[in-house]
Design a protein around this motif. Structure first.
Motif, PDB file in Angstrom:
ATOM      1  N   ALA A 162     -40.923 -20.131  -2.933  1.00 21.80           N
ATOM      2  CA  ALA A 162     -41.606 -18.959  -2.383  1.00 21.80           C
ATOM      3  C   ALA A 162     -43.123 -19.131  -2.353  1.00 21.80           C
ATOM      4  CB  ALA A 162     -41.240 -17.717  -3.206  1.00 21.80           C
ATOM      5  N   TYR A 163     -43.652 -19.754  -3.392  1.00 19.63           N
ATOM      6  CA  TYR A 163     -45.117 -19.719  -3.576  1.00 19.63           C
ATOM      7  C   TYR A 163     -45.821 -21.031  -3.248  1.00 19.63           C
ATOM      8  CZ  TYR A 163     -44.339 -15.224  -5.760  1.00 19.63           C
ATOM      9  OH  TYR A 163     -43.991 -13.914  -5.974  1.00 19.63           O
ATOM     10  N   HIS A 211     -53.910 -19.216  -9.923  1.00 20.71           N
ATOM     11  CA  HIS A 211     -53.809 -19.444 -11.372  1.00 20.71           C
ATOM     12  C   HIS A 211     -52.853 -20.579 -11.686  1.00 20.71           C
ATOM     13  CE1 HIS A 211     -56.121 -15.856 -12.428  1.00 20.71           C
ATOM     14  NE2 HIS A 211     -55.556 -15.325 -11.361  1.00 20.71           N
ATOM     15  N   PRO A 212     -53.252 -21.809 -11.362  1.00 19.01           N
ATOM     16  CA  PRO A 212     -52.343 -22.914 -11.662  1.00 19.01           C
ATOM     17  C   PRO A 212     -52.082 -22.996 -13.168  1.00 19.01           C
ATOM     18  CG  PRO A 212     -54.507 -23.733 -10.931  1.00 19.01           C
ATOM     19  CD  PRO A 212     -54.525 -22.253 -10.766  1.00 19.01           C
ATOM     20  N   LYS A 243     -42.171  -9.526  -8.750  1.00 19.44           N
ATOM     21  CA  LYS A 243     -42.186  -8.791  -7.486  1.00 19.44           C
ATOM     22  C   LYS A 243     -41.034  -7.786  -7.478  1.00 19.44           C
ATOM     23  CE  LYS A 243     -42.657 -10.290  -2.623  1.00 19.44           C
ATOM     24  NZ  LYS A 243     -44.115 -10.407  -2.562  1.00 19.44           N
ATOM     25  N   PRO A 297     -47.130 -12.461  -8.556  1.00 19.02           N
ATOM     26  CA  PRO A 297     -47.160 -13.924  -8.624  1.00 19.02           C
ATOM     27  C   PRO A 297     -45.832 -14.611  -8.943  1.00 19.02           C
ATOM     28  CG  PRO A 297     -48.144 -12.987 -10.591  1.00 19.02           C
ATOM     29  CD  PRO A 297     -47.794 -11.828  -9.702  1.00 19.02           C
ATOM     30  N   GLU A 299     -51.073 -13.893   1.604  1.00 16.15           N
ATOM     31  CA  GLU A 299     -51.093 -12.736   0.723  1.00 16.15           C
ATOM     32  C   GLU A 299     -50.034 -12.890  -0.374  1.00 16.15           C
ATOM     33  OE1 GLU A 299     -51.125  -8.980   2.722  1.00 16.15           O
ATOM     34  OE2 GLU A 299     -50.487  -7.894   0.933  1.00 16.15           O
ATOM     35  N   LEU A 300     -48.830 -13.235   0.026  1.00 13.49           N
ATOM     36  CA  LEU A 300     -47.718 -13.358  -0.928  1.00 13.49           C
ATOM     37  C   LEU A 300     -48.058 -14.360  -2.038  1.00 13.49           C
ATOM     38  CD1 LEU A 300     -44.007 -13.487   0.116  1.00 13.49           C
ATOM     39  CD2 LEU A 300     -44.820 -15.167  -1.513  1.00 13.49           C
ATOM     40  N   SER A 317     -51.131 -15.522  -2.945  1.00 14.12           N
ATOM     41  CA  SER A 317     -52.534 -15.573  -3.375  1.00 14.12           C
ATOM     42  C   SER A 317     -52.695 -15.648  -4.893  1.00 14.12           C
ATOM     43  CB  SER A 317     -53.308 -14.382  -2.814  1.00 14.12           C
ATOM     44  OG  SER A 317     -52.679 -13.163  -3.183  1.00 14.12           O
ATOM     45  N   VAL A 318     -52.020 -14.794  -5.634  1.00 18.13           N
ATOM     46  CA  VAL A 318     -52.237 -14.768  -7.087  1.00 18.13           C
ATOM     47  C   VAL A 318     -51.612 -16.006  -7.736  1.00 18.13           C
ATOM     48  CG1 VAL A 318     -51.882 -13.467  -9.221  1.00 18.13           C
ATOM     49  CG2 VAL A 318     -52.276 -12.241  -7.076  1.00 18.13           C
ATOM     50  N   ALA A 319     -50.400 -16.327  -7.312  1.00 19.88           N
ATOM     51  CA  ALA A 319     -49.715 -17.483  -7.905  1.00 19.88           C
ATOM     52  C   ALA A 319     -50.547 -18.747  -7.731  1.00 19.88           C
ATOM     53  CB  ALA A 319     -48.340 -17.656  -7.263  1.00 19.88           C
ATOM     54  N   THR A 345     -46.885  -6.926  -2.735  1.00 22.44           N
ATOM     55  CA  THR A 345     -46.900  -8.058  -1.793  1.00 22.44           C
ATOM     56  C   THR A 345     -47.566  -9.296  -2.393  1.00 22.44           C
ATOM     57  OG1 THR A 345     -48.952  -7.240  -0.833  1.00 22.44           O
ATOM     58  CG2 THR A 345     -46.896  -6.595   0.273  1.00 22.44           C
ATOM     59  N   ARG A 346     -48.270  -9.126  -3.510  1.00 17.28           N
ATOM     60  CA  ARG A 346     -49.011 -10.264  -4.092  1.00 17.28           C
ATOM     61  C   ARG A 346     -48.508 -10.678  -5.475  1.00 17.28           C
ATOM     62  NH1 ARG A 346     -54.890  -8.008  -4.068  1.00 17.28           N
ATOM     63  NH2 ARG A 346     -53.797  -6.016  -4.132  1.00 17.28           N
TER      64      ARG A 346
END
Lengths: 275, 328
Positions: free
Chosen positions: A112-113, A270-271, B75, B70, A262-263, A265-267, B67-68
């Motif tokens: 997903a990310y 922050h590796p 989610k 992580p 967007e989906l 972005s946060v993941a 939507t964000r």
């Protein structure tokens, strides 16, 4: 009821994961299922099929999540979230299965990310922006009818995991299709404005039909559903004008990359983090 | 409560009032068809509507992160939580409707700024840690406020609160569990959690309302057993509950005056900035305009959909009548 008991219970440890909503508590979604790939099933194509179906579900769930706090009525907030959660659940199970059989051992979040738009295999209809409520329910009607017809076939798949995911999904998708069909009828029949918007939505989704039926041979069943619903709604069946390209080959509209940015972005910011 | 209802036809108002007072004194429930004083009804509609509005506006600060989120697990948890809030709003509007209020009218009052919602939702959520801290503090404070309401004298409100409290306590644990996971992660994640705790602690204490000496509606609500504890009692309970949780998590609550008081058997703590609470309630918080605007635009942009549903229902009813006429 005792106040004190409830307050105290908050400070205690809890293991009753059964109360977690919508199966969100589990770590291994396929726990207890025999995950051996059966003889005669090609692991590579099984994994690719799972990823494509998971991508459709994840991208659709993301679009449904965008409706949160923007739906026309509170009942629709609840229903659209329900559908989004079902699809997110399907995506998680399918990614997990892909990771087991493609030899990489990747978990759901890796798919997903940490893939880019060109690696996603969802159909383009799923990634188009939400538009108005008419577009969203018309798209939901088409995608849920298509996915349901395919899942009905997949529930007899030789891979027991995919078959189990599909059998569970059939129940969910039957509700999604029903919800969407009821709204298309309400909107088609309701006012001049809702009729006009819904007719336009049907015209907007039509170019993306070809891609759906190239992926799975379920055209007759889906067209029959659409004919029944549009007739009840007093709407014309849209004229079919195929658009070249296919999301299943990694060809996407310009709308997928921003959705994924967007989906993810946060993941991606922050590796090494754990969530 | 059917005896009360039949009494209504024959008894003068003084006797109805006595009957009502006796029901409250016996700790029995008032039900929608029972006689009740106008002030009791008005107070309840105001309180339940504010509570419903808070659930709906409260979807926004966390909803921005669905939507964000992580990981797919986070989610799903967050999506389900925000959906639960919409469900809570629905039950509460229904409870208000048992008192003769109308959901559409209450929504109008909200978007016109004539009815309030909890001031806490006027603070921003700049990081994903805010999702965890809102679960821990804001849902925790909501539970302290709401658990006693499960014994509220008004039946439909009390029953709605039982279900809501169960779900809120679940949300609080999910929030806390996210923070525990983040605290075991990278240094940047730990800093993000502490920063969020620093920003949300004082606004969370303000969720219990002004100090008892300055709370205009409390006395009547206490007498009618709509409320069961004062603002300051509930605030103390929240602080006492949260301090050991903060220690276990490894974060510092931003209050130099916070310490255990052996004599009182409670924690002493500093005084929130009540002028800030007044400003935020008065419309001048960081996100008041944004929150109301979002609710307003969703409502306005959805008007054609609601109109279509109404028109379709009317046409269906008309067609049913025509069919019956044709049969006759």
């Amino acid at each position: 009821m005792s106040d004190d008991h409830v307050y105290l219970s908050l400070a205690e440890g809890h293991e009753d994961d059964a109360r977690w909503a919508y199966g969100t508590g589990f770590e291994d979604p396929l726990h207890g299922v025999d995950t051996t790939v059966p003889a005669g099933v090609d692991a590579g194509s099984l994994a690719a099929d799972c990823v494509a179906l998971a991508d459709d579900a994840l991208v659709s769930a993301q679009r449904l999540a965008e409706w949160t706090t923007r739906a026309p009525e509170l009942e629709e907030e609840v229903a659209l979230a329900n559908i989004g959660l079902d699809l997110l659940g399907q995506a998680r199970l399918l990614y997990a299965r892909a990771g087991q059989v493609d030899g990489t051992g990747r978990g759901e979040d890796a798919y997903a990310y940490f893939r880019d738009a060109a690696d996603f295999r969802n159909v383009r209809l799923a990634e188009l922006p939400n538009g108005d409520f008419a577009f969203s329910v018309v798209r939901l009607l088409v995608l849920s009818s298509w996915r349901l017809a395919h899942f009905e076939e997949l529930s007899a798949h030789p891979d027991p995991v995919l078959a189990a995911v599909a059998a569970k999904g059939v129940k969910e998708l039957t509700y999604h299709r029903q919800y969407a069909a009821e709204w298309v009828v309400r909107l088609g029949d309701g006012t001049d404005e809702s009729h006009r918007r819904t007719r336009r939505a049907l015209e907007q989704v039509a170019p993306y039909f070809g891609e759906l039926f190239t992926a799975y041979d379920v055209r007759d069943g889906v067209v029959a559903v659409l004919r029944q619903v549009t007739e009840a709604a007093g709407l014309p069946m849209p004229v079919y004008r195929p658009l070249p390209g296919a999301g299943r080959s990694g060809e996407h509209t310009g709308h997928l990359a921003p959705l994924l940015a967007e989906l993810q972005s946060v993941a991606r910011a922050h590796p090494g983090a754990t969530w | 409560m059917t005896t009360t209802h039949s009494a209504e036809a024959t008894l003068p108002e003084g006797s109805l009032q006595e009957h009502f007072d006796a029901t409250i004194a016996r700790d029995q429930r008032i039900e929608p068809r029972d006689w009740m004083p106008d002030g009791y009804r008005r107070t309840l509609v105001r309180q339940i509507a504010q509570h419903a509005h808070s659930e709906i506006i409260g979807m926004q600060p966390e909803g921005e992160w669905i939507t964000r989120a992580p990981s797919l697990r986070r989610k799903a948890i967050l999506f389900a939580k925000v959906q639960d809030e919409a469900g809570h709003g629905l039950y509460l509007y229904s409870a208000a409707e048992t008192l003769g209020a109308d959901r559409a009218d209450l929504t109008e009052r909200l978007i016109e700024g004539r009815q309030k919602y909890s001031s806490i939702f006027n603070y921003p959520t700049p990081t994903f840690a805010d999702v965890g801290v809102i679960g821990w503090f804001v849902d925790g404070a909501a539970i302290c406020n709401q658990v006693p309401l499960c014994r509220s004298s008004y039946g439909p409100y009390a029953r709605a609160m039982v279900r809501i409290c169960k779900e809120e306590s679940f949300h609080q644990r999910q929030g806390y569990e996210l923070l525990m996971t983040m605290m075991r992660g990278t240094g940047a994640q730990r800093e993000m959690v502490q920063d969020s705790v620093d920003r949300w602690w004082w606004p969370s204490l303000m969720m219990f309302g002004p100090p008892d000496g300055d709370s205009p509606n409390s006395a009547a609500s206490m007498a009618w057993k709509i409320k069961r504890h004062t603002n300051d009692e509930l605030r103390q309970r929240f602080v006492d509950m949260t301090v050991p949780q903060a220690e276990k998590l490894g974060v510092t609550l931003p209050d130099p005056e916070l310490r255990w008081n052996v004599e009182r058997g409670h924690h002493d703590f500093g005084t929130p900035d009540w002028s800030e609470l007044k400003r935020v309630i008065g419309g001048d918080g960081p996100c008041n305009a944004q929150r109301t605007q979002r609710r307003r635009s969703a409502h306005e942009e959805g008007a054609w959909v609601r109109d279509a549903a109404t028109a379709h229902a009317a046409k269906q009813a008309e067609r049913a009548r025509e069919r019956e006429g044709a049969v006759a």
